[in-house]
Design a protein around this motif. Structure first.
Motif, PDB file in Angstrom:
ATOM      1  N   ILE A 326       0.832  -1.196   0.000  1.00  6.24           N
ATOM      2  CA  ILE A 326       0.000   0.000   0.000  1.00  6.24           C
ATOM      3  C   ILE A 326       0.867   1.246   0.000  1.00  6.24           C
ATOM      4  O   ILE A 326       2.094   1.183   0.123  1.00  6.24           O
ATOM      5  CB  ILE A 326      -0.971  -0.013   1.195  1.00  6.24           C
ATOM      6  CG1 ILE A 326      -0.186  -0.083   2.514  1.00  6.24           C
ATOM      7  CG2 ILE A 326      -1.950  -1.159   1.090  1.00  6.24           C
ATOM      8  CD1 ILE A 326      -1.059  -0.020   3.754  1.00  6.24           C
ATOM      9  N   THR A 327       0.237   2.398  -0.114  1.00  2.59           N
ATOM     10  CA  THR A 327       0.967   3.659  -0.241  1.00  2.59           C
ATOM     11  C   THR A 327       1.898   3.898   0.943  1.00  2.59           C
ATOM     12  O   THR A 327       2.983   4.471   0.781  1.00  2.59           O
ATOM     13  CB  THR A 327      -0.013   4.840  -0.371  1.00  2.59           C
ATOM     14  OG1 THR A 327      -1.046   4.486  -1.291  1.00  2.59           O
ATOM     15  CG2 THR A 327       0.698   6.083  -0.877  1.00  2.59           C
ATOM     16  N   ASP A 328       1.512   3.463   2.143  1.00  3.57           N
ATOM     17  CA  ASP A 328       2.370   3.635   3.321  1.00  3.57           C
ATOM     18  C   ASP A 328       3.730   2.966   3.112  1.00  3.57           C
ATOM     19  O   ASP A 328       4.773   3.503   3.520  1.00  3.57           O
ATOM     20  CB  ASP A 328       1.701   3.027   4.560  1.00  3.57           C
ATOM     21  CG  ASP A 328       0.333   3.613   4.832  1.00  3.57           C
ATOM     22  OD1 ASP A 328      -0.552   3.458   3.969  1.00  3.57           O
ATOM     23  OD2 ASP A 328       0.151   4.230   5.899  1.00  3.57           O
ATOM     24  N   THR A 346       4.043  14.663  -0.807  1.00  3.82           N
ATOM     25  CA  THR A 346       2.598  14.781  -1.002  1.00  3.82           C
ATOM     26  C   THR A 346       2.258  15.633  -2.218  1.00  3.82           C
ATOM     27  O   THR A 346       1.160  15.527  -2.763  1.00  3.82           O
ATOM     28  CB  THR A 346       1.925  15.396   0.245  1.00  3.82           C
ATOM     29  OG1 THR A 346       2.492  16.682   0.505  1.00  3.82           O
ATOM     30  CG2 THR A 346       2.113  14.503   1.457  1.00  3.82           C
ATOM     31  N   GLU A 347       3.182  16.461  -2.673  1.00  4.59           N
ATOM     32  CA  GLU A 347       2.957  17.323  -3.835  1.00  4.59           C
ATOM     33  C   GLU A 347       3.618  16.786  -5.102  1.00  4.59           C
ATOM     34  O   GLU A 347       3.453  17.345  -6.180  1.00  4.59           O
ATOM     35  CB  GLU A 347       3.496  18.727  -3.559  1.00  4.59           C
ATOM     36  CG  GLU A 347       2.818  19.477  -2.425  1.00  4.59           C
ATOM     37  CD  GLU A 347       1.437  19.978  -2.802  1.00  4.59           C
ATOM     38  OE1 GLU A 347       1.099  19.930  -4.001  1.00  4.59           O
ATOM     39  OE2 GLU A 347       0.691  20.399  -1.903  1.00  4.59           O
ATOM     40  N   ALA A 348       4.392  15.705  -4.986  1.00  3.67           N
ATOM     41  CA  ALA A 348       5.162  15.206  -6.132  1.00  3.67           C
ATOM     42  C   ALA A 348       4.258  14.499  -7.140  1.00  3.67           C
ATOM     43  O   ALA A 348       3.327  13.780  -6.770  1.00  3.67           O
ATOM     44  CB  ALA A 348       6.247  14.247  -5.651  1.00  3.67           C
ATOM     45  N   PRO A 349       4.528  14.670  -8.442  1.00  2.22           N
ATOM     46  CA  PRO A 349       3.728  14.008  -9.481  1.00  2.22           C
ATOM     47  C   PRO A 349       4.112  12.540  -9.626  1.00  2.22           C
ATOM     48  O   PRO A 349       5.228  12.141  -9.286  1.00  2.22           O
ATOM     49  CB  PRO A 349       4.095  14.793 -10.742  1.00  2.22           C
ATOM     50  CG  PRO A 349       5.504  15.246 -10.495  1.00  2.22           C
ATOM     51  CD  PRO A 349       5.581  15.538  -9.015  1.00  2.22           C
ATOM     52  N   ALA A 350       3.194  11.753 -10.157  1.00  4.91           N
ATOM     53  CA  ALA A 350       3.455  10.327 -10.399  1.00  4.91           C
ATOM     54  C   ALA A 350       4.130  10.160 -11.752  1.00  4.91           C
ATOM     55  O   ALA A 350       3.651   9.418 -12.618  1.00  4.91           O
ATOM     56  CB  ALA A 350       2.162   9.534 -10.324  1.00  4.91           C
ATOM     57  N   GLU A 351       5.204  10.859 -11.937  1.00  9.10           N
ATOM     58  CA  GLU A 351       5.970  10.762 -13.188  1.00  9.10           C
ATOM     59  C   GLU A 351       7.419  11.083 -12.874  1.00  9.10           C
ATOM     60  O   GLU A 351       7.728  12.136 -12.308  1.00  9.10           O
ATOM     61  CB  GLU A 351       5.424  11.731 -14.237  1.00  9.10           C
ATOM     62  CG  GLU A 351       6.104  11.571 -15.580  1.00  9.10           C
ATOM     63  CD  GLU A 351       5.374  12.306 -16.692  1.00  9.10           C
ATOM     64  OE1 GLU A 351       5.841  12.257 -17.839  1.00  9.10           O
ATOM     65  OE2 GLU A 351       4.336  12.943 -16.402  1.00  9.10           O
ATOM     66  N   LEU A 402       1.950  11.001  -6.831  1.00 11.08           N
ATOM     67  CA  LEU A 402       2.895   9.937  -6.505  1.00 11.08           C
ATOM     68  C   LEU A 402       2.504   9.196  -5.228  1.00 11.08           C
ATOM     69  O   LEU A 402       2.555   7.962  -5.171  1.00 11.08           O
ATOM     70  CB  LEU A 402       4.309  10.513  -6.352  1.00 11.08           C
ATOM     71  CG  LEU A 402       5.412   9.499  -6.053  1.00 11.08           C
ATOM     72  CD1 LEU A 402       5.570   8.521  -7.201  1.00 11.08           C
ATOM     73  CD2 LEU A 402       6.732  10.217  -5.776  1.00 11.08           C
ATOM     74  N   MET A 403       2.110   9.935  -4.195  1.00 11.49           N
ATOM     75  CA  MET A 403       1.796   9.315  -2.906  1.00 11.49           C
ATOM     76  C   MET A 403       0.322   9.494  -2.530  1.00 11.49           C
ATOM     77  O   MET A 403      -0.008   9.731  -1.376  1.00 11.49           O
ATOM     78  CB  MET A 403       2.705   9.899  -1.811  1.00 11.49           C
ATOM     79  CG  MET A 403       4.148   9.514  -1.959  1.00 11.49           C
ATOM     80  SD  MET A 403       4.374   7.714  -1.857  1.00 11.49           S
ATOM     81  CE  MET A 403       6.069   7.564  -2.473  1.00 11.49           C
ATOM     82  N   GLU A 404      -0.553   9.357  -3.506  1.00 10.63           N
ATOM     83  CA  GLU A 404      -1.986   9.483  -3.260  1.00 10.63           C
ATOM     84  C   GLU A 404      -2.614   8.102  -3.130  1.00 10.63           C
ATOM     85  O   GLU A 404      -2.625   7.324  -4.083  1.00 10.63           O
ATOM     86  CB  GLU A 404      -2.654  10.248  -4.397  1.00 10.63           C
ATOM     87  CG  GLU A 404      -4.133  10.484  -4.195  1.00 10.63           C
ATOM     88  CD  GLU A 404      -4.758  11.259  -5.330  1.00 10.63           C
ATOM     89  OE1 GLU A 404      -6.012  11.328  -5.390  1.00 10.63           O
ATOM     90  OE2 GLU A 404      -4.005  11.796  -6.185  1.00 10.63           O
ATOM     91  N   PRO A 405      -3.149   7.763  -1.945  1.00  9.86           N
ATOM     92  CA  PRO A 405      -3.784   6.448  -1.753  1.00  9.86           C
ATOM     93  C   PRO A 405      -5.081   6.351  -2.568  1.00  9.86           C
ATOM     94  O   PRO A 405      -5.645   7.374  -2.973  1.00  9.86           O
ATOM     95  CB  PRO A 405      -4.084   6.412  -0.254  1.00  9.86           C
ATOM     96  CG  PRO A 405      -3.285   7.524   0.355  1.00  9.86           C
ATOM     97  CD  PRO A 405      -3.144   8.561  -0.712  1.00  9.86           C
ATOM     98  N   PRO A 406      -5.590   5.145  -2.779  1.00  5.89           N
ATOM     99  CA  PRO A 406      -6.843   4.967  -3.527  1.00  5.89           C
ATOM    100  C   PRO A 406      -8.016   5.717  -2.899  1.00  5.89           C
ATOM    101  O   PRO A 406      -8.910   6.186  -3.603  1.00  5.89           O
ATOM    102  CB  PRO A 406      -7.067   3.454  -3.482  1.00  5.89           C
ATOM    103  CG  PRO A 406      -5.713   2.872  -3.299  1.00  5.89           C
ATOM    104  CD  PRO A 406      -4.961   3.847  -2.446  1.00  5.89           C
ATOM    105  N   GLN A 407      -8.026   5.864  -1.575  1.00  2.81           N
ATOM    106  CA  GLN A 407      -9.154   6.521  -0.910  1.00  2.81           C
ATOM    107  C   GLN A 407      -9.089   8.044  -0.986  1.00  2.81           C
ATOM    108  O   GLN A 407     -10.002   8.732  -0.526  1.00  2.81           O
ATOM    109  CB  GLN A 407      -9.236   6.096   0.567  1.00  2.81           C
ATOM    110  CG  GLN A 407      -8.049   6.505   1.431  1.00  2.81           C
ATOM    111  CD  GLN A 407      -6.948   5.450   1.451  1.00  2.81           C
ATOM    112  OE1 GLN A 407      -6.794   4.692   0.506  1.00  2.81           O
ATOM    113  NE2 GLN A 407      -6.207   5.409   2.540  1.00  2.81           N
ATOM    114  N   GLY A 408      -8.025   8.595  -1.572  1.00  2.00           N
ATOM    115  CA  GLY A 408      -7.922  10.042  -1.705  1.00  2.00           C
ATOM    116  C   GLY A 408      -6.674  10.592  -1.047  1.00  2.00           C
ATOM    117  O   GLY A 408      -6.043   9.940  -0.208  1.00  2.00           O
ATOM    118  N   ALA A 409      -6.321  11.813  -1.448  1.00  2.00           N
ATOM    119  CA  ALA A 409      -5.076  12.425  -0.980  1.00  2.00           C
ATOM    120  C   ALA A 409      -5.094  12.643   0.528  1.00  2.00           C
ATOM    121  O   ALA A 409      -6.138  12.890   1.135  1.00  2.00           O
ATOM    122  CB  ALA A 409      -4.847  13.752  -1.694  1.00  2.00           C
TER     123      ALA A 409
END
Length: 504
Positions: A326-328, A346-351, A402-409
């Protein structure tokens, strides 16, 4: 000299007046295990450093010399002052008065030579600020010696500083009415900073009311400092000195803006200081409050349920059979192997950024949003081996950060509390160990890597303020390659190598 792992190193104490720029010590490898050869190399290396430090002192003196010789216009002097504001404010207190005398002369010349009242006033105020800072906090140790090397003798009779040029009538609006304008003139403040200012202004208003701006006195600011001193803390006791300094500093910065905007006269607001440190605070250094993890503690983290099998998403610290990463899992792994701040992740893009074939975490936009140093951090091979690239691709394909869980930021503060709770739950109960400790550990990894200090600061996100730091500020491929080759995570992670495509 000192020896580490069969290699000799030179450890030099940085001159007191330059420690705010270069740190307390400079350590450089002599690249030999032979003591005699190391001693010979140490002599040459020490001489070169002494030359660099003297050059820095001369640079400051040369700015003033060029101005008085007519080679540098006043506008450039003011620009130089603004550019080096941080260095000026950090000058040591045990300084000499030579620089103060030069500033008196600069101010006098600025006033006498300006026909345009407004332009003259603006220039004078900027130079006066620098002069006051120099007088109160001191000047660079060795400045007089550097000036004498340039053939300049300080005048014995210095004209007195001029009277402040009269401005517009003072503003009689209620001071809270000006807060919006203050924030407009200071754009780019983070959400956390704005929240802090909001708390400060509410407290100040509760204490002095909605007074007209021109009736605020130095005693009002002192009353706020005393109120902060006695204010109870939510954790028990009273507020810590660092918290008091922050709130008091925000009030003083607002009033300084009012003065610089010509709304009121300066009544000595900046002279009000926070209470002195208590004996307990003196004993507790910053590094004691937050420390790096030991290798044993890092091993404990990466052998904990989140990495080896946990009960459920709600019971991540309890051993179980769930192996989904999981994201943790990724947040802690990236913290440990990148030195990134929580707010940046928390602000970094998933790229990832492709630096000529070397993949890097892209913290450029994140750094701007969080008021930190925008930068690239190459992805270490150990992090890749965990399946990080597959994780990034999945986050990107699902339109997440990048670090956004499925349930939301989750906010940076939320992540900090979440990770701190996990550390406590797995037995790391030392109050000095927090999520930020991963950044301390990463800095230790960089120190033992023998990387050039400029490369370390580029990747770690520290601005040194040194003269050469602005040249080649972007990370190059060669520098990134050195980072990948030399920086090694101190804990063996072989049991976590991804063999299943990232544990979907």
């Amino acid at each position: 000299m000192l020896r580490r792992h069969h290699t000799w190193y030179l450890r030099l104490r940085v001159p007191a007046d330059l420690r705010h720029i270069a740190g307390q010590y400079v350590v450089r490898s002599l690249k030999t295990g032979d003591r005699s050869l190391a001693q010979a190399r140490a002599i040459g290396l020490a001489s070169s450093f002494n030359g660099l430090w003297m050059d820095f002192r001369k640079k400051l003196a040369e700015q003033l010399k060029a101005y008085f010789d007519g080679e540098r216009p006043k506008g450039e002097m003011v620009s130089f002052i603004r550019e080096h504001k941080a260095e000026i404010e950090a000058l040591p207190e045990d300084a000499k008065t030579a620089f103060s005398s030069w500033m008196d002369m600069v101010i006098t010349r600025t006033v006498s030579e300006r026909d345009d009242l407004k332009e003259g006033r603006d220039q004078t105020y900027a130079l006066t600020d620098m002069w006051k800072t120099a007088r109160h906090q001191g000047v660079v140790e060795g400045m007089e010696r550097a000036m004498s090397m340039l053939g300049n003798n300080l005048p014995r009779d210095v004209p007195p500083a001029p009277e402040k040029v009269a401005g517009h009538p003072e503003c009689s609006e209620p001071w809270p009415n000006l807060v919006a304008r203050f924030h407009e003139d200071n754009p780019g403040q983070s959400e956390k900073t704005m929240e802090s200012y909001g708390i400060t202004f509410r407290q100040f208003a509760d204490l002095i009311g909605d007074k007209p701006l021109n009736t605020i006195t130095k005693q009002d600011v002192k009353s706020y400092a005393d109120w902060l001193k006695d204010k109870p803390s939510k954790r028990g006791g009273t507020l810590g000195r660092d918290t008091i300094i922050r709130h008091l500093g925000e009030v003083k910065f607002f009033l300084k803006w009012c003065v610089q905007s010509g709304l009121i006269e300066d009544k000595g607001f900046a002279d009000v200081q926070a209470r002195a440190r208590t004996q307990e605070e003196k004993k507790t250094r910053q590094e004691d409050r937050r420390r790096a993890f030991t290798e044993t503690e890092l091993t404990q983290i990466f052998n904990s349920p989140l990495f080896t099998g946990y009960k459920s998403g709600a019971r991540r610290s309890v051993a179980g059979s769930c192996l989904t990463r999981i994201t943790d899992f990724w947040f802690i792994s990236v913290l440990a192997m990148s030195g990134a701040r929580i707010g940046e992740l928390t602000e970094a893009p998933a790229e990832l950024y492709d630096l000529e074939g070397i993949l890097c975490l892209d913290l450029r936009q994140a750094g701007m949003k969080t008021q930190n140093s925008p930068r690239l951090v190459p992805v270490l091979p150990q992090l890749k081996s965990l399946g990080f690239l597959n994780y990034v691709d999945r986050q990107k394909s699902r339109g997440r950060m990048l670090m956004e869980p499925p349930q939301g930021a989750i906010t940076a503060e939320g992540w900090s509390k979440r990770i701190n709770r996990y550390l406590q739950d797995i037995g790391l109960t030392d109050n000095n160990l927090v999520a930020y400790s991963f950044r301390h550990s990463f800095r230790q990894m960089l120190r033992v890597s023998e990387l050039n200090m400029e490369i370390i600061n580029k990747i770690f996100g520290h601005e040194t303020g040194s003269v050469g730091a602005g040249y080649g500020a972007n990370l190059s491929r060669a520098e990134a390659q050195q980072f990948i080759d030399r920086v090694k995570f101190p804990v063996f992670l072989g049991g976590l190598v991804d063999t299943r495509g990232g544990f979907l």
